[in-house]
Design a protein around this motif. Structure first.
Motif, mmCIF file in Angstrom:
data_model
loop_
_atom_site.group_PDB
_atom_site.id
_atom_site.type_symbol
_atom_site.label_atom_id
_atom_site.label_comp_id
_atom_site.label_asym_id
_atom_site.label_seq_id
_atom_site.Cartn_x
_atom_site.Cartn_y
_atom_site.Cartn_z
ATOM 1 N N PRO A 60 42.404 -20.750 46.942
ATOM 2 C CA PRO A 60 42.351 -20.568 48.394
ATOM 3 C C PRO A 60 41.502 -19.344 48.754
ATOM 4 N N GLU A 61 40.720 -19.477 49.828
ATOM 5 C CA GLU A 61 39.906 -18.339 50.252
ATOM 6 C C GLU A 61 40.810 -17.276 50.853
ATOM 7 N N SER A 62 40.340 -16.039 50.849
ATOM 8 C CA SER A 62 41.122 -14.967 51.463
ATOM 9 C C SER A 62 40.185 -14.106 52.291
ATOM 10 N N GLU A 63 40.780 -13.332 53.175
ATOM 11 C CA GLU A 63 39.994 -12.425 54.008
ATOM 12 C C GLU A 63 39.341 -11.361 53.125
ATOM 13 N N TYR A 64 38.148 -10.926 53.523
ATOM 14 C CA TYR A 64 37.511 -9.818 52.815
ATOM 15 C C TYR A 64 38.176 -8.518 53.258
ATOM 16 N N THR A 65 38.341 -7.610 52.304
ATOM 17 C CA THR A 65 38.982 -6.323 52.591
ATOM 18 C C THR A 65 38.063 -5.199 52.144
ATOM 19 N N ASP A 66 38.556 -3.963 52.270
ATOM 20 C CA ASP A 66 37.794 -2.809 51.782
ATOM 21 C C ASP A 66 37.606 -2.876 50.273
ATOM 22 N N GLN A 67 38.474 -3.650 49.598
ATOM 23 C CA GLN A 67 38.396 -3.762 48.138
ATOM 24 C C GLN A 67 37.428 -4.856 47.681
ATOM 25 N N THR A 68 37.065 -5.773 48.577
ATOM 26 C CA THR A 68 36.190 -6.893 48.218
ATOM 27 C C THR A 68 34.862 -6.361 47.699
ATOM 28 N N ARG A 69 34.384 -6.954 46.621
ATOM 29 C CA ARG A 69 33.130 -6.496 46.020
ATOM 30 C C ARG A 69 32.211 -7.674 45.721
ATOM 31 N N LEU A 70 30.934 -7.353 45.629
ATOM 32 C CA LEU A 70 29.921 -8.286 45.151
ATOM 33 C C LEU A 70 29.541 -7.815 43.750
ATOM 34 N N ILE A 71 29.750 -8.679 42.767
ATOM 35 C CA ILE A 71 29.308 -8.364 41.406
ATOM 36 C C ILE A 71 27.994 -9.100 41.191
ATOM 37 N N ILE A 72 26.933 -8.345 40.978
ATOM 38 C CA ILE A 72 25.611 -8.938 40.769
ATOM 39 C C ILE A 72 25.445 -9.176 39.269
ATOM 40 N N VAL A 73 25.289 -10.454 38.896
ATOM 41 C CA VAL A 73 25.159 -10.791 37.476
ATOM 42 C C VAL A 73 23.819 -11.471 37.232
ATOM 43 N N ALA A 74 23.394 -11.419 35.987
ATOM 44 C CA ALA A 74 22.180 -12.128 35.582
ATOM 45 C C ALA A 74 22.606 -13.367 34.802
ATOM 46 N N VAL A 75 22.219 -14.533 35.332
ATOM 47 C CA VAL A 75 22.525 -15.797 34.661
ATOM 48 C C VAL A 75 21.205 -16.513 34.435
ATOM 49 N N ASN A 76 20.859 -16.735 33.171
ATOM 50 C CA ASN A 76 19.614 -17.452 32.854
ATOM 51 C C ASN A 76 18.419 -16.902 33.640
ATOM 52 N N GLU A 77 18.172 -15.613 33.525
ATOM 53 C CA GLU A 77 17.013 -14.960 34.158
ATOM 54 C C GLU A 77 17.088 -14.916 35.676
ATOM 55 N N MET A 78 18.241 -15.228 36.257
ATOM 56 C CA MET A 78 18.362 -15.235 37.707
ATOM 57 C C MET A 78 19.533 -14.345 38.121
ATOM 58 N N GLU A 79 19.367 -13.618 39.230
ATOM 59 C CA GLU A 79 20.461 -12.795 39.714
ATOM 60 C C GLU A 79 21.277 -13.564 40.747
ATOM 61 N N VAL A 80 22.597 -13.451 40.635
ATOM 62 C CA VAL A 80 23.531 -14.100 41.545
ATOM 63 C C VAL A 80 24.625 -13.081 41.862
ATOM 64 N N ALA A 81 25.111 -13.100 43.110
ATOM 65 C CA ALA A 81 26.211 -12.213 43.498
ATOM 66 C C ALA A 81 27.492 -13.029 43.591
ATOM 67 N N PHE A 82 28.544 -12.551 42.932
ATOM 68 C CA PHE A 82 29.863 -13.180 43.014
ATOM 69 C C PHE A 82 30.744 -12.351 43.942
ATOM 70 N N ILE A 83 31.400 -13.013 44.907
ATOM 71 C CA ILE A 83 32.381 -12.317 45.744
ATOM 72 C C ILE A 83 33.713 -12.325 44.996
ATOM 73 N N VAL A 84 34.275 -11.129 44.784
ATOM 74 C CA VAL A 84 35.576 -11.007 44.112
ATOM 75 C C VAL A 84 36.495 -10.131 44.969
ATOM 76 N N ASP A 85 37.800 -10.256 44.744
ATOM 77 C CA ASP A 85 38.767 -9.513 45.554
ATOM 78 C C ASP A 85 38.671 -8.009 45.310
ATOM 79 N N SER A 86 38.445 -7.624 44.068
ATOM 80 C CA SER A 86 38.249 -6.213 43.748
ATOM 81 C C SER A 86 37.653 -6.116 42.353
#
Length: 153
Positions: free
Chosen positions: A66-92
């Motif tokens: 289930p989706e949740s509201e973004y908070t002050d703890q919500t982060r974007l983790i920028i990862v490299a997958v197969n030579e491409m950068e993608v941002a994952f939204i995580v709770d903290s």
């Protein structure tokens, strides 16, 4: 004896997940996301990070949680997958730990509602802490990567 891995720990709900540090470019606070039409529902859009356009994926949506509201703890983790950068939204994302690869076990069929194909394994830390290791290449399968690459143009 297995090798030592440095792992970034992040949370989705009550579960802790890990991504190897060498696959993570950086961790950012939430920022405005530009929506993009005709993409998968878990693709929230793109961000412009220091002049680079990066697709943003809500990991909760990706895993059918289930989706949740973004908070002050919500982060974007920028990862490299197969030579491409993608941002994952995580709770903290608030921990970096050292993990021995021997402590990672094959995941059961479903862990915390997430299918095993998205996971590299489950690591036991101490007596009662489990860390779910993500399989990044499966979290983004090839057809999705092709679609995301078109967002970067």
């Amino acid at each position: 004896m297995g090798e030592e891995l440095k792992v970034i720990v992040f949370k989705l709900g009550h579960e802790e997940y890990g991504i190897e540090v060498d696959k993570v470019r950086n961790i950012e606070r939430m920022m405005p996301i530009t929506r993009v039409p005709k993409t998968f529902s878990f693709v929230k859009g793109v961000i412009n990070l220091r002049g680079v356009v990066i697709p943003v994926i809500d990991l909760r949506g990706r895993f059918g949680l289930p989706e949740s509201e973004y908070t002050d703890q919500t982060r974007l983790i920028i990862v490299a997958v197969n030579e491409m950068e993608v941002a994952f939204i995580v709770d903290s994302a608030n921990d970096v730990i050292d993990l021995n690869s021997d402590s990672i076990q094959t995941p059961p069929e479903v862990v915390g509602g997430v299918k095993a194909k998205y996971l590299d394994g489950v690591a036991k830390i101490g007596e009662d802490r489990l860390l779910i290791m993500l399989n990044l290449s499966e979290v983004l399968n090839k057809s999705e990567i092709i679609q995301l690459e078109s967002l970067e143009d």
